[in-house]
Design an enzyme around this catalytic site. Structure first.
Site, PDB file in Angstrom:
ATOM      1  CD  GLU A 150      10.851  23.022 -12.515  1.00 30.47           C
ATOM      2  OE1 GLU A 150      10.782  21.980 -11.828  1.00 30.47           O
ATOM      3  OE2 GLU A 150      10.056  23.266 -13.431  1.00 30.47           O
ATOM      4  CD  GLU A 199       8.749  17.598  -8.843  1.00 31.97           C
ATOM      5  OE1 GLU A 199       9.994  17.418  -8.802  1.00 31.97           O
ATOM      6  OE2 GLU A 199       8.147  17.825  -9.901  1.00 31.97           O
TER       7      GLU A 199
END
Length: 118
Positions: free
Chosen positions: A66, A73
């Site tokens: 993550e 991102e």
């Protein structure tokens, strides 16, 4: 002395990165909440030492995946806010890595939890 300051600075940056991920990414918050649930249930079920090691490794796998996803991102957003086919593929593959780590973790967790629950 300069080397020690450099190491301390790197740790400071690393903790800052964890803080940024925790405060800016909802998915990281969800995985962190799941981590708390898993740890609490493992305590209640009195996991063996080896089961604890596996669970901690799985938690690490998901949280690290993550963190990389969040970093990717941010990196994509650094270069474009507009739609781009390659950017979409990068983000989808990165999210897929997180999903795969979660699926693997759940499968292994089922094998660990079942004997304690039955």
């Amino acid at each position: 002395m300069h080397r020690i300051n450099s190491v301390l600075f790197k740790f400071k940056c690393a903790f800052k990165g964890l803080f940024i991920a925790f405060t800016s990414d909802n998915s990281f918050k969800i995985h962190f909440a799941a981590t708390i649930s898993v740890i609490f249930s493992a305590i209640l079920l009195e996991f063996s030492k080896s089961d604890w090691m596996i669970i901690i490794l799985l938690i690490g796998l998901v949280l690290v995946a993550e963190l990389f996803n969040t970093a990717i991102e941010f990196l994509v957003k650094l270069f474009t806010d507009d739609y781009h086919e390659l950017a979409e593929k990068i983000l989808d593959i990165s999210a897929g890595a997180v999903l795969l780590s979660v699926i693997i973790s759940i499968i292994i967790a089922v094998f660990i939890y079942l004997p304690y629950l039955l």
